[in-house]
Design an enzyme around this catalytic site. Structure first.
Site, short mmCIF file in Angstrom:
data_model
loop_
_atom_site.label_atom_id
_atom_site.label_comp_id
_atom_site.label_asym_id
_atom_site.label_seq_id
_atom_site.Cartn_x
_atom_site.Cartn_y
_atom_site.Cartn_z
N HIS A 150 -3.83 -4.81 0.54
CA HIS A 150 -3.39 -5.23 1.87
C HIS A 150 -3.48 -6.75 2.03
O HIS A 150 -4.45 -7.26 2.59
CB HIS A 150 -4.23 -4.55 2.95
N GLU A 178 -1.95 -8.58 4.06
CA GLU A 178 -1.91 -8.96 5.48
C GLU A 178 -3.29 -9.03 6.10
O GLU A 178 -3.47 -9.62 7.16
CB GLU A 178 -0.98 -8.01 6.27
N CYS A 199 0.83 -1.21 0.00
CA CYS A 199 0.00 0.00 0.00
C CYS A 199 0.86 1.27 0.00
O CYS A 199 1.46 1.59 -1.01
CB CYS A 199 -1.02 -0.02 1.15
#
Ligand code: MN
Length: 255
Positions: free
Chosen positions: A218, A220, A112
């Site tokens: 993202h 994660e 990001c």
């Protein structure tokens, strides 16, 4: 005997702009994703530390998400009203760290804000807001809360044969999206290997480096639910393991 697990440094944000003495923070999901991939996560707060000293502690890096880069760093003198969260302390630290990591070929996953740091450090530019893109932008900001962020918002088409397509195991990936800035001119040394349908640049990688990958979404927040996103962290820790072994043999040198 020391562990063969690679140490992965994760950059962190500052709570209130450049308010030293405030709070350093980063979502636990970055730590959890690295740990799930077999890495030892450590948080790297923005500081004045010498980049080489920080790099000596890690075998790989995750540049995390967060506020916007100061636009002057890519030649934009006018601040767009949507630009927010600028921290010169964070910019200074991450720019020095990424420049040194790139020169030393440290495995790097840039997420990001991270893909934006990667591009600007190497000489690229950004759209301060997705609305400035010449083609009508699609939706790139979904509700950012538990129960939402693991859901895909848009698809990203990947260049066949690219590192990203190889790691993700397909030429298309469904991603979440929580950004309002996007890559504009691409830095020398990087190539675009993933775009959404509206032309937004979502993935870049560096030819000639062992593992330098930038993604605009993202992973994660998705890895625990959608396995392909876990592969990004698995690939990072695998490369970091190789780097760690080479470092132990004294086989790693800067450019
Ligand atoms: Mn997006």
């Amino acid at each position: 005997m020391t562990s063969m697990k690679p140490v992965i440094g994760i950059t962190t944000a500052i709570g209130e702009a450049d308010n030293r003495g405030g709070i350093f923070r980063m979502e636990a999901s970055y730590v959890e994703a690295v740990e799930a991939a077999g890495g030892i996560p450590i948080l790297l707060p923005p500081s004045g530390a010498h980049a080489a000293d920080v790099l000596a502690l890690v075998d790989g890096l995750v540049f995390s998400g967060g506020g916007d880069i100061r636009p002057e760093r890519y030649g934009d003198r006018e601040l767009h009203p949507a630009t927010y969260g600028i921290s010169d302390l964070r910019d200074d630290f991450e720019f020095r760290l990424l420049e040194a990591a790139f020169a030393t070929d440290v495995p790097t996953l840039a997420i990001c804000r991270g893909i934006q740091v990667l591009n600007v450090v190497l000489g690229g530019t950004l759209y301060q807001d997705v609305s400035q893109q010449p083609t009508a932008p699609g939706e790139h900001r979904q509700p950012w809360e538990v129960g939402s962020w693991e859901k895909p918002l848009h698809a990203v088409d990947l260049v066949p044969g690219s590192l990203a397509a190889t790691v993700l195991g397909d030429t298309q990936v469904a991603t979440n999206s929580a950004h309002h800035q996007t890559l504009k001119e691409i830095a020398p040394g990087l190539r675009v290997v993933g775009q959404s349908a509206d032309g937004t640049i979502e993935v870049v990688e560096a030819a000639g480096k062992r593992f330098v990958l930038g993604v605009q979404w993202h992973p994660e927040k998705m890895y625990a639910v959608h396995d392909e996103h876990a592969r990004l962290f698995a690939a990072l820790t695998a490369e970091a393991t190789v780097y760690r072994a080479q470092k132990a043999l004294g086989a790693v040198t800067a450019d």
